[in-house]
Design an enzyme around this catalytic site. Structure first.
Site, PDB file in Angstrom:
ATOM      1  N   LYS A   1     -61.843 -31.413 -65.361  1.00 26.37           N
ATOM      2  CA  LYS A   1     -61.992 -32.773 -65.892  1.00 26.37           C
ATOM      3  C   LYS A   1     -63.151 -33.509 -65.221  1.00 26.37           C
ATOM      4  O   LYS A   1     -63.954 -34.133 -65.902  1.00 26.37           O
ATOM      5  CB  LYS A   1     -60.717 -33.601 -65.634  1.00 26.37           C
ATOM      6  CG  LYS A   1     -59.525 -33.210 -66.463  1.00 26.37           C
ATOM      7  CD  LYS A   1     -58.446 -34.280 -66.394  1.00 26.37           C
ATOM      8  CE  LYS A   1     -57.893 -34.516 -65.011  1.00 26.37           C
ATOM      9  NZ  LYS A   1     -57.085 -33.416 -64.465  1.00 26.37           N
TER      10      LYS A   1
ATOM     11  N   ARG B   1     -51.527 -41.069 -65.997  1.00 25.99           N
ATOM     12  CA  ARG B   1     -50.875 -39.854 -65.516  1.00 25.99           C
ATOM     13  C   ARG B   1     -49.390 -39.860 -65.863  1.00 25.99           C
ATOM     14  O   ARG B   1     -48.707 -38.859 -65.625  1.00 25.99           O
ATOM     15  CB  ARG B   1     -50.968 -39.746 -63.988  1.00 25.99           C
ATOM     16  CG  ARG B   1     -52.333 -39.354 -63.442  1.00 25.99           C
ATOM     17  CD  ARG B   1     -52.552 -37.868 -63.524  1.00 25.99           C
ATOM     18  NE  ARG B   1     -52.839 -37.191 -62.283  1.00 25.99           N
ATOM     19  CZ  ARG B   1     -53.999 -37.210 -61.646  1.00 25.99           C
ATOM     20  NH1 ARG B   1     -54.993 -37.911 -62.090  1.00 25.99           N
ATOM     21  NH2 ARG B   1     -54.168 -36.519 -60.554  1.00 25.99           N
TER      22      ARG B   1
ATOM     23  N   ARG C   1     -60.157 -22.721 -53.371  1.00 28.24           N
ATOM     24  CA  ARG C   1     -61.207 -23.725 -53.205  1.00 28.24           C
ATOM     25  C   ARG C   1     -61.423 -24.101 -51.737  1.00 28.24           C
ATOM     26  O   ARG C   1     -60.475 -24.309 -51.005  1.00 28.24           O
ATOM     27  CB  ARG C   1     -60.803 -24.985 -53.984  1.00 28.24           C
ATOM     28  CG  ARG C   1     -61.881 -25.452 -54.888  1.00 28.24           C
ATOM     29  CD  ARG C   1     -61.449 -26.206 -56.079  1.00 28.24           C
ATOM     30  NE  ARG C   1     -60.533 -27.302 -55.875  1.00 28.24           N
ATOM     31  CZ  ARG C   1     -60.276 -28.198 -56.842  1.00 28.24           C
ATOM     32  NH1 ARG C   1     -60.891 -28.107 -58.011  1.00 28.24           N
ATOM     33  NH2 ARG C   1     -59.416 -29.153 -56.635  1.00 28.24           N
TER      34      ARG C   1
ATOM     35  N   ARG D   1     -59.227 -28.441 -48.326  1.00 23.88           N
ATOM     36  CA  ARG D   1     -58.679 -29.796 -48.395  1.00 23.88           C
ATOM     37  C   ARG D   1     -57.156 -29.748 -48.415  1.00 23.88           C
ATOM     38  O   ARG D   1     -56.585 -28.840 -49.011  1.00 23.88           O
ATOM     39  CB  ARG D   1     -59.154 -30.481 -49.685  1.00 23.88           C
ATOM     40  CG  ARG D   1     -60.428 -31.274 -49.512  1.00 23.88           C
ATOM     41  CD  ARG D   1     -60.942 -31.830 -50.805  1.00 23.88           C
ATOM     42  NE  ARG D   1     -59.905 -32.132 -51.795  1.00 23.88           N
ATOM     43  CZ  ARG D   1     -60.167 -32.597 -53.011  1.00 23.88           C
ATOM     44  NH1 ARG D   1     -61.411 -32.812 -53.376  1.00 23.88           N
ATOM     45  NH2 ARG D   1     -59.202 -32.850 -53.868  1.00 23.88           N
TER      46      ARG D   1
ATOM     47  N   ARG E   1     -48.584 -30.175 -57.380  1.00 22.67           N
ATOM     48  CA  ARG E   1     -49.382 -30.938 -58.345  1.00 22.67           C
ATOM     49  C   ARG E   1     -49.145 -30.426 -59.762  1.00 22.67           C
ATOM     50  O   ARG E   1     -49.115 -31.193 -60.719  1.00 22.67           O
ATOM     51  CB  ARG E   1     -50.870 -30.875 -57.988  1.00 22.67           C
ATOM     52  CG  ARG E   1     -51.198 -31.710 -56.763  1.00 22.67           C
ATOM     53  CD  ARG E   1     -52.563 -31.428 -56.227  1.00 22.67           C
ATOM     54  NE  ARG E   1     -53.620 -31.948 -57.091  1.00 22.67           N
ATOM     55  CZ  ARG E   1     -54.893 -31.639 -56.953  1.00 22.67           C
ATOM     56  NH1 ARG E   1     -55.276 -30.809 -56.003  1.00 22.67           N
ATOM     57  NH2 ARG E   1     -55.792 -32.137 -57.765  1.00 22.67           N
TER      58      ARG E   1
END
Ligand code: AMP
Length: 215
Positions: A14, A89, A128, A161, A172
């Site tokens: 996104k 959301r 990531r 992170r 999530r």
């Protein structure tokens, strides 16, 4: 003038698409995630509250989000339109925002839903890494730094992170399934939903979004 909402699961791209769409249509890119991260960095009261939720992969409570976004889109630099990335959301946020739009006699033009399977996204996100110093992104399998843990560009520490660790990422996705995915039905009913296959290469996804949004 366009008012667009960008939907999609975590890691669907996104953010990347949002930057390109905003540039092409000359509208403001508003990312609630970026707003919260900036507040966390500056140590504001909002940032301190938001961080508790963000680090666990949970949503920041609706009451901290709705007014923030509605104030932001009322500003002058949104006169030409905006792209909302990461908002709404929850169905509560969406209907609160619809009320705001109605009160102001305006409407959304399109809700672009970038669809990608969780099986593809999970390994992408857990792998990531990012440089703590210059922010360059890496990936443990597809784009590792030449020397493990060290940034190719600046020599800074390459780290994961907190919200990309496996437990948080899984959280999530669960939060997305439970709280955000009902928005697909919500916007389908209002006739605004524009689904896009997000498993295709980035440029192709962008081309398909532009074809959908028109000139
Ligand atoms: P993002 O960069 O959009 O993935 O957002 C990062 C984190 O910020 C999310 O995991 C949430 O904790 C929080 N966040 C961003 N946007 C919202 C929103 N509209 N409602 C609630 N929490 C949000």
């Amino acid at each position: 003038m366009k008012r667009i909402v960008l939907l999609g699961p975590p890691g669907a791209g996104k953010g990347t698409q949002a930057v390109r769409i905003a540039e092409k249509y000359e509208i403001l890119h508003i990312s609630t995630g970026d707003i919260f991260r900036a507040n966390v960095k500056e140590g504001t009261p909002l940032g301190k509250k938001a961080k508790e939720y963000m680090d666990k992969g949970l949503l920041v409570p609706d009451e901290l989000v709705c007014d923030l976004v509605e104030d932001r889109v009322s500003k002058d630099d949104c006169k030409n339109g905006y792209l909302l990335d990461g908002f709404p959301r929850t169905v509560f946020q969406a209907s609160h925002f619809d009320e705001y739009l109605k009160k102001n006699g305006i409407a959304l033009d399109s809700v672009v839903d970038i669809e990608v399977d969780e099986d593809i996204l999970l390994p992408r996100m857990i792998g990531r890494r990012v440089c703590r110093n210059c922010g360059k992104p890496y990936h443990v399998t597809t784009m590792p730094p030449k020397q493990e843990g060290v940034c190719d560009v600046c020599g800074g520490e390459v780290y994961q992170r907190a919200d990309d660790c496996e437990e948080t990422v899984k959280n999530r996705f669960k939060v997305y399934q439970d709280q955000t995915s009902p928005l697909i039905e919500y916007y389908k009913e209002s006739g605004l939903l524009a689904p896009i296959d997000g498993s295709k290469p980035m440029d192709e996804v962008f081309g398909n979004i532009c074809a959908l949004l028109g000139e």
